[in-house]
Design a protein around this motif. Sequence first.
Motif, mmCIF file in Angstrom:
data_model
loop_
_atom_site.group_PDB
_atom_site.id
_atom_site.type_symbol
_atom_site.label_atom_id
_atom_site.label_comp_id
_atom_site.label_asym_id
_atom_site.label_seq_id
_atom_site.Cartn_x
_atom_site.Cartn_y
_atom_site.Cartn_z
ATOM 1 N N TYR A 135 -5.155 -8.433 -2.825
ATOM 2 C CA TYR A 135 -3.802 -8.869 -3.172
ATOM 3 C C TYR A 135 -2.832 -7.683 -3.176
ATOM 4 N N ILE A 136 -3.263 -6.565 -3.741
ATOM 5 C CA ILE A 136 -2.390 -5.385 -3.799
ATOM 6 C C ILE A 136 -2.080 -4.880 -2.396
ATOM 7 N N LEU A 137 -3.098 -4.806 -1.540
ATOM 8 C CA LEU A 137 -2.886 -4.299 -0.190
ATOM 9 C C LEU A 137 -1.941 -5.193 0.611
ATOM 10 N N LYS A 138 -1.967 -6.482 0.359
ATOM 11 C CA LYS A 138 -1.111 -7.412 1.092
ATOM 12 C C LYS A 138 0.322 -7.415 0.582
ATOM 13 N N ASN A 139 0.521 -7.058 -0.674
ATOM 14 C CA ASN A 139 1.834 -7.235 -1.290
ATOM 15 C C ASN A 139 2.505 -5.946 -1.739
ATOM 16 N N TRP A 140 1.800 -4.807 -1.685
ATOM 17 C CA TRP A 140 2.391 -3.573 -2.177
ATOM 18 C C TRP A 140 3.505 -3.079 -1.273
ATOM 19 N N ARG A 141 3.336 -3.242 0.020
ATOM 20 C CA ARG A 141 4.358 -2.884 0.999
ATOM 21 C C ARG A 141 4.457 -3.994 2.033
ATOM 22 N N MET A 142 5.589 -4.059 2.713
ATOM 23 C CA MET A 142 5.742 -5.030 3.784
ATOM 24 C C MET A 142 4.769 -4.744 4.918
ATOM 25 N N VAL A 143 4.521 -3.453 5.173
ATOM 26 C CA VAL A 143 3.560 -3.035 6.191
ATOM 27 C C VAL A 143 2.324 -2.519 5.483
ATOM 28 N N LYS A 144 1.154 -2.960 5.898
ATOM 29 C CA LYS A 144 -0.085 -2.540 5.247
ATOM 30 C C LYS A 144 -0.261 -1.031 5.323
ATOM 31 N N VAL A 145 -0.654 -0.427 4.197
ATOM 32 C CA VAL A 145 -0.835 1.017 4.154
ATOM 33 C C VAL A 145 -2.293 1.403 4.304
ATOM 34 N N ALA A 146 -3.199 0.455 4.206
ATOM 35 C CA ALA A 146 -4.628 0.764 4.318
ATOM 36 C C ALA A 146 -5.335 -0.389 5.017
ATOM 37 N N THR A 147 -5.984 -0.080 6.136
ATOM 38 C CA THR A 147 -6.683 -1.113 6.898
ATOM 39 C C THR A 147 -8.178 -0.841 7.015
ATOM 40 N N THR A 148 -8.570 0.416 7.186
ATOM 41 C CA THR A 148 -9.984 0.743 7.302
ATOM 42 C C THR A 148 -10.604 0.917 5.919
ATOM 43 N N LYS A 149 -11.916 0.943 5.879
ATOM 44 C CA LYS A 149 -12.629 1.115 4.611
ATOM 45 C C LYS A 149 -12.292 2.458 3.969
ATOM 46 N N ALA A 150 -12.219 3.519 4.775
ATOM 47 C CA ALA A 150 -11.897 4.852 4.248
ATOM 48 C C ALA A 150 -10.479 4.885 3.690
ATOM 49 N N GLN A 151 -9.524 4.213 4.363
ATOM 50 C CA GLN A 151 -8.144 4.186 3.889
ATOM 51 C C GLN A 151 -8.014 3.399 2.591
ATOM 52 N N ARG A 152 -8.760 2.294 2.471
ATOM 53 C CA ARG A 152 -8.735 1.516 1.230
ATOM 54 C C ARG A 152 -9.280 2.346 0.075
ATOM 55 N N LYS A 153 -10.346 3.089 0.343
ATOM 56 C CA LYS A 153 -10.928 3.942 -0.694
ATOM 57 C C LYS A 153 -9.933 5.011 -1.135
ATOM 58 N N LEU A 154 -9.244 5.598 -0.171
ATOM 59 C CA LEU A 154 -8.211 6.586 -0.482
ATOM 60 C C LEU A 154 -7.081 5.972 -1.289
ATOM 61 N N PHE A 155 -6.631 4.801 -0.877
ATOM 62 C CA PHE A 155 -5.492 4.143 -1.508
ATOM 63 C C PHE A 155 -5.739 3.921 -2.989
ATOM 64 N N PHE A 156 -6.942 3.457 -3.355
ATOM 65 C CA PHE A 156 -7.213 3.103 -4.742
ATOM 66 C C PHE A 156 -7.747 4.262 -5.569
ATOM 67 N N ASN A 157 -7.958 5.424 -4.972
ATOM 68 C CA ASN A 157 -8.445 6.573 -5.726
ATOM 69 C C ASN A 157 -7.467 7.738 -5.759
ATOM 70 N N LEU A 158 -6.602 7.842 -4.739
ATOM 71 C CA LEU A 158 -5.723 9.002 -4.634
ATOM 72 C C LEU A 158 -4.740 9.071 -5.799
ATOM 73 N N ARG A 159 -4.184 7.935 -6.213
ATOM 74 C CA ARG A 159 -3.205 7.925 -7.291
ATOM 75 C C ARG A 159 -3.816 8.451 -8.595
ATOM 76 N N SER A 160 -5.005 7.935 -8.979
ATOM 77 C CA SER A 160 -5.629 8.366 -10.226
ATOM 78 C C SER A 160 -6.067 9.828 -10.164
#
Length: 319
Positions: A135-160
Amino acid sequence: MSQMLAPTTAVPSGQLAVAGAWTGRSLTLPPLGNLDAYISAVNRIPLLTLEEEQQAARRLRDHNDLDAAGQLVMSHLRLVVSIARQYLGYGLPHGDLIQEGNVGLMKAVKRFDPDQGVRLVSYAMHWIKAEIHEYILKNWRMVKVATTKAQRKLFFNLRSMKQGFRAEAADGDTHREALSDHEIDVVARDLNVKPEEVREMETRLAGGDVVLDPSPSDDGEEAYGPIAFLADGSHEPTAMLESAERDRLATEGIAKAMGELDDRSRRIVTERWLKVNDDGSGGMTLHELAAEYGVSAERVRQIEVAAMKKMRKALAAYA
């Protein structure tokens, strides 16, 4: 379970509702729009013991008992609230996050096997987080910021991880935005990705949606967006020269190449490639030309191929 839980991903924030009754126990949940009351209500729902959980899970698995599914879901709604609270930093409504987590919880209950030796709370965490992540990946931005598994992992860990670096900053510079080269290397090593991928994701997270062609303001003034400053490629000098050369070849070049052909070959090429009738149809077919010249259709095709080869050679010399 039809009246026990009814979340949908299409309902706008503020209109989400989870309401129902736990069979055998008096309980009615307020609508999810009244978030404080909802959270207070789910925190008062008693937890199932291990024996009660396994009995309910077996009734659901073996007999498709929806009352048992209701018990399992209701007793774990507080888990969804707790997990959803961890994702408030992404700027999405808490109610929407809970709603999506409830969907993941129901999927977990449907697939839960009590004979695997784990509690539902441990099994459901994966499904709840997966639904919230999607849900976050679909709605956080108009354009998806993470599509691959590595990018999703980065997206949810980089901020913390970035917040952790700021909290540990020895120089007291807790407001510095960009990661240093050392911090990028640490993130890349811990998450098993390349430093370049960390830099790219940091850039994506720092950016935002930009309207290329904004609408006029309410007072009638014309608004200018990035699209007004984009270059028109059709007026670039190289593109203009190429366009002029194509036009020259399509007119003078074709006329000169056609002049290299004999009358029959020129007629065949004209009918097959250059003629367009008023109704939009082309010229004569191979069989029609064959009948006119008293030869086979294959012979007409051979003449056409030879004529086209001769014209390409003449166009190359002209260019």
